[in-house]
Design a protein around this motif. Sequence first.
Motif, PDB file in Angstrom:
ATOM      1  N   THR A  97       0.945  -1.242   0.007  1.00 27.12           N
ATOM      2  CA  THR A  97       0.026  -0.216  -0.033  1.00 27.12           C
ATOM      3  C   THR A  97       0.694   1.322  -0.088  1.00 27.12           C
ATOM      4  OG1 THR A  97      -0.239   0.001   2.385  1.00 27.12           O
ATOM      5  CG2 THR A  97      -1.791  -1.133   1.120  1.00 27.12           C
ATOM      6  N   GLY A  98       2.158   1.279  -0.186  1.00 30.01           N
ATOM      7  CA  GLY A  98       3.116   2.408  -0.164  1.00 30.01           C
ATOM      8  C   GLY A  98       4.003   2.419  -1.229  1.00 30.01           C
ATOM      9  N   ILE A  99       4.945   3.312  -1.321  1.00 30.37           N
ATOM     10  CA  ILE A  99       5.800   3.208  -2.463  1.00 30.37           C
ATOM     11  C   ILE A  99       7.381   3.056  -1.751  1.00 30.37           C
ATOM     12  CG2 ILE A  99       4.759   4.546  -4.014  1.00 30.37           C
ATOM     13  CD1 ILE A  99       6.208   6.997  -3.063  1.00 30.37           C
ATOM     14  N   SER A 100       8.415   2.650  -2.586  1.00 28.59           N
ATOM     15  CA  SER A 100       9.850   2.347  -2.160  1.00 28.59           C
ATOM     16  C   SER A 100      10.751   2.577  -3.067  1.00 28.59           C
ATOM     17  CB  SER A 100       9.879   0.891  -1.427  1.00 28.59           C
ATOM     18  OG  SER A 100      11.154   0.621  -1.201  1.00 28.59           O
ATOM     19  N   LYS A 101      11.823   3.353  -2.842  1.00 32.01           N
ATOM     20  CA  LYS A 101      12.779   3.274  -3.902  1.00 32.01           C
ATOM     21  C   LYS A 101      13.637   1.809  -3.597  1.00 32.01           C
ATOM     22  CE  LYS A 101      14.019   8.108  -4.545  1.00 32.01           C
ATOM     23  NZ  LYS A 101      15.077   9.085  -4.716  1.00 32.01           N
ATOM     24  N   THR A 102      13.866   1.601  -2.502  1.00 31.14           N
ATOM     25  CA  THR A 102      14.877   0.606  -2.112  1.00 31.14           C
ATOM     26  C   THR A 102      14.314  -0.648  -2.729  1.00 31.14           C
ATOM     27  OG1 THR A 102      14.819   1.659  -0.034  1.00 31.14           O
ATOM     28  CG2 THR A 102      16.123  -0.430  -0.233  1.00 31.14           C
ATOM     29  N   MET A 103      12.897  -0.917  -2.648  1.00 33.14           N
ATOM     30  CA  MET A 103      12.606  -2.313  -3.092  1.00 33.14           C
ATOM     31  C   MET A 103      12.172  -2.272  -4.552  1.00 33.14           C
ATOM     32  SD  MET A 103      12.883  -4.261  -0.698  1.00 33.14           S
ATOM     33  CE  MET A 103      13.880  -3.657   0.652  1.00 33.14           C
ATOM     34  N   ALA A 104      12.396  -1.114  -5.336  1.00 33.36           N
ATOM     35  CA  ALA A 104      12.340  -1.238  -6.667  1.00 33.36           C
ATOM     36  C   ALA A 104      12.963  -2.404  -7.481  1.00 33.36           C
ATOM     37  CB  ALA A 104      12.712   0.063  -7.373  1.00 33.36           C
ATOM     38  N   PRO A 105      12.473  -3.208  -8.468  1.00 38.45           N
ATOM     39  CA  PRO A 105      13.214  -4.276  -8.889  1.00 38.45           C
ATOM     40  C   PRO A 105      14.334  -3.930  -9.874  1.00 38.45           C
ATOM     41  CG  PRO A 105      11.099  -3.934 -10.033  1.00 38.45           C
ATOM     42  CD  PRO A 105      11.230  -2.976  -8.813  1.00 38.45           C
ATOM     43  N   ARG A 106      15.244  -4.566 -10.026  1.00 41.30           N
ATOM     44  CA  ARG A 106      16.459  -4.373 -11.068  1.00 41.30           C
ATOM     45  C   ARG A 106      15.717  -4.385 -12.535  1.00 41.30           C
ATOM     46  NH1 ARG A 106      21.703  -4.445 -10.927  1.00 41.30           N
ATOM     47  NH2 ARG A 106      22.514  -4.107  -8.692  1.00 41.30           N
ATOM     48  N   THR A 107      16.446  -3.817 -13.370  1.00 41.98           N
ATOM     49  CA  THR A 107      15.951  -4.194 -14.767  1.00 41.98           C
ATOM     50  C   THR A 107      16.513  -5.440 -15.092  1.00 41.98           C
ATOM     51  OG1 THR A 107      17.779  -2.924 -15.657  1.00 41.98           O
ATOM     52  CG2 THR A 107      15.801  -1.599 -15.492  1.00 41.98           C
ATOM     53  N   LYS A 108      15.858  -6.221 -16.098  1.00 40.49           N
ATOM     54  CA  LYS A 108      16.225  -7.377 -16.560  1.00 40.49           C
ATOM     55  C   LYS A 108      17.555  -7.528 -17.023  1.00 40.49           C
ATOM     56  CE  LYS A 108      12.235 -10.123 -16.359  1.00 40.49           C
ATOM     57  NZ  LYS A 108      10.985  -9.142 -16.461  1.00 40.49           N
ATOM     58  N   GLU A 109      17.770  -6.397 -17.935  1.00 39.24           N
ATOM     59  CA  GLU A 109      19.267  -6.434 -18.618  1.00 39.24           C
ATOM     60  C   GLU A 109      20.560  -6.540 -17.547  1.00 39.24           C
ATOM     61  OE1 GLU A 109      15.936  -4.920 -19.519  1.00 39.24           O
ATOM     62  OE2 GLU A 109      17.432  -2.963 -19.465  1.00 39.24           O
ATOM     63  N   THR A 110      20.320  -6.219 -16.149  1.00 41.00           N
ATOM     64  CA  THR A 110      21.277  -6.076 -15.426  1.00 41.00           C
ATOM     65  C   THR A 110      21.617  -7.194 -14.807  1.00 41.00           C
ATOM     66  OG1 THR A 110      20.123  -5.232 -13.475  1.00 41.00           O
ATOM     67  CG2 THR A 110      20.834  -3.566 -15.098  1.00 41.00           C
ATOM     68  N   ILE A 111      20.667  -8.430 -14.687  1.00 40.54           N
ATOM     69  CA  ILE A 111      20.977  -9.589 -13.899  1.00 40.54           C
ATOM     70  C   ILE A 111      20.758 -10.693 -14.798  1.00 40.54           C
ATOM     71  CG2 ILE A 111      20.271  -8.731 -11.588  1.00 40.54           C
ATOM     72  CD1 ILE A 111      17.424  -9.752 -12.380  1.00 40.54           C
ATOM     73  N   GLU A 112      21.211 -11.979 -14.365  1.00 35.52           N
ATOM     74  CA  GLU A 112      21.236 -13.262 -15.184  1.00 35.52           C
ATOM     75  C   GLU A 112      20.982 -14.310 -14.161  1.00 35.52           C
ATOM     76  OE1 GLU A 112      24.773 -14.127 -17.175  1.00 35.52           O
ATOM     77  OE2 GLU A 112      23.926 -15.556 -18.521  1.00 35.52           O
ATOM     78  N   SER A 113      19.835 -15.167 -14.689  1.00 38.03           N
ATOM     79  CA  SER A 113      19.453 -16.240 -13.830  1.00 38.03           C
ATOM     80  C   SER A 113      19.831 -17.578 -14.400  1.00 38.03           C
ATOM     81  CB  SER A 113      18.023 -16.411 -13.636  1.00 38.03           C
ATOM     82  OG  SER A 113      17.496 -15.085 -12.801  1.00 38.03           O
ATOM     83  N   LEU A 114      20.586 -18.333 -13.511  1.00 37.28           N
ATOM     84  CA  LEU A 114      21.058 -19.472 -14.028  1.00 37.28           C
ATOM     85  C   LEU A 114      20.786 -20.668 -13.332  1.00 37.28           C
ATOM     86  CD1 LEU A 114      24.783 -18.378 -13.632  1.00 37.28           C
ATOM     87  CD2 LEU A 114      23.605 -18.553 -15.733  1.00 37.28           C
TER      88      LEU A 114
END
Lengths: 352, 352
Positions: free
Chosen positions: A278-295
């Motif tokens: 119910t609020g906003i957050s900078k800290t919890m903003a997700p990363r953009t997909k291009e900056t991470i990789e899942s394996l």
Amino acid sequence: MKKKNLAIIGYGGMGGWHAINARKSDVVELHGIYDINPAQYDVRPMRDCEIKYSCLDDVLNDPDVDLVTIAVPNDCHKEITIKSLEHGKAVICEKPVALNSEELEEMIAASERTGSLFTVHQNRRWDTDILCVKDYCVEKESLGKIISVESRVHGSHGIPGDWRKEKAHGGGMVLDWGVHLIDQALFAFPGNVTSVYARMDHIKNDEVDDGCHIVMTFESGVVYTVEVGTCNYINLPRFYVRGESGTAQIDLWNNDTMNVTVMKIEEDHDVTPVKVQTGISKTMAPRTKETIESLIVPFPESDVHDFYRNVCRAMDGKETQLITHPQLRRVMKIMEASFESAEKNEVIHGIF
Amino acid sequence: MKKKNLAIIGYGGMGGWHAINARKSDVVELHGIYDINPAQYDVRPMRDCEIKYSCLDDVLNDPDVDLVTIAVPNDCHKEITIKSLEHGKAVICEKPVALNSEELEEMIAASERTGSLFTVHQNRRWDTDILCVKDYCVEKESLGKIISVESRVHGSHGIPGDWRKEKAHGGGMVLDWGVHLIDQALFAFPGNVTSVYARMDHIKNDEVDDGCHIVMTFESGVVYTVEVGTCNYINLPRFYVRGESGTAQIDLWNNDTMNVTVMKIEEDHDVTPVKVQTGISKTMAPRTKETIESLIVPFPESDVHDFYRNVCRAMDGKETQLITHPQLRRVMKIMEASFESAEKNEVIHGIF
């Protein structure tokens, strides 16, 4: 190398496990079994099993027995181990090796006095989940510098209905699973532990812990948490590892793979707030997909028979034993510090 | 009830949030906004916004302003709050209310001296995830007696690139998200906390914590853990609650439902060992399906506007304020104990 003749003392669940594995072993021959309660021979019938001893002395006086594996309740480990060593047998003791450091020192002293090998079945060093964490995260440093490891096993049965419920027999979860998880921690991170913080559950058992949460802080800064739960109807992951540039997670009792997400590109710009709940957050903003990789990282291979292979080669002086006395001492000291920490609700400082 | 005239002081992310919500409010009228940096008015343009003040004194000397919401960096909360109270304005301060208990006491004293209302925007008491935990687990006791609660928020950005990185401005994750999670804990469990154990991350920031793990032990025995991570590339659940007869779990930022598994039938017989990884275990044998039940529990409704509604009714003496001074003190004391605990690596005992 001629196979060593093995006798198993204590023919409960773990005694049966050792018997089954011994039948498949290339280094030991299952020579005989002994249980104080002969009914156990009927519970786990073993076809054409060699010898079913009728008393402990018969095992220890059998000149054909090279090696004994002791799988009796924990409070009987010390006496049978020392007696076996004094009869010239090499000894594999089930975990936890003893109820406290004093007992362990007596056992180590007996091994040194008699010159007979004495080790402990810390078989969970062969679990492929910890081997994957050790290999990928610790040795290859694939997540960058390790920050923390969380190692959990969760069940929902309470303590199984046998001697593990009783303090006099060395019951409780620290001594049941905690001992494995601590041993794995020291196996993956050999450096010094400088503090221990622990809590224990007493949900259905006042006498012994029916769950524990133990935090070991290493001199290196790594924080390693081990947790055993017996009142967890939903499981948290078996392993959760944070490195400076990625996270790894293994689901409980997954036997094949570890999930990993790593950072590819550092994001140093400011972040736009996102709505979370119910609020906003900078800290919890997700990363953009291009900056991470899942394996998905496959587990390494492992062969539990390597434990007996090492013991047999160590008996012949061809290898040093993998599960050493100093390691046994460290695990025991950390378990003792855990009990003290939980009892006092204090952090215990020291070099473990 | 006539709407109260609201002025927002500080027009960053949270100031913008308050402005947007004020436009939808049935109890406040967005009367004006003020930011020390007028460029902020362009960053978040608000059509037909009433008044854009050019200095703080203009806000406080405007007789039409009934209520101010202070959304400036944390180190400026105290001074602006006290000044506003002294000008007869009711004050809503953003969280964390202050940098330490001394500051908070000065603010409370100013409210008592002036008779003006002073409260804090602990908006995450309206998050539907905590409301679900509070309702289903705590109040309805649907999991039996509560053993432990784990409340986590995980991100992977590090600290957002602004004043939250700096100690002088009250940066760090304890003061950013920790304050919310601790407030929620005390909201769900109003009893005394008797000890605090905490660790802090300093992964990319030596000055302030970029993650924290805080364990509060309640007099009732409940162990409540709050954790904020900014280097977690895989998320652990938002909530994990253990009761004596069931477990509840809420995934991070799920806005709708909680997963629950409860015990239907006690299993008291002994358990057959199962193979887990490379060994066997009785303790970790799964339960039979007939003895447990899995449920999906929908979140309760919540309306964030209830915060401003309460403030306005409290200004008129028609309700007591929901976020009280004693609650603010408790949260602050627990944050201070957390810093002390992490600094000393000790458990801090007391009545919080």
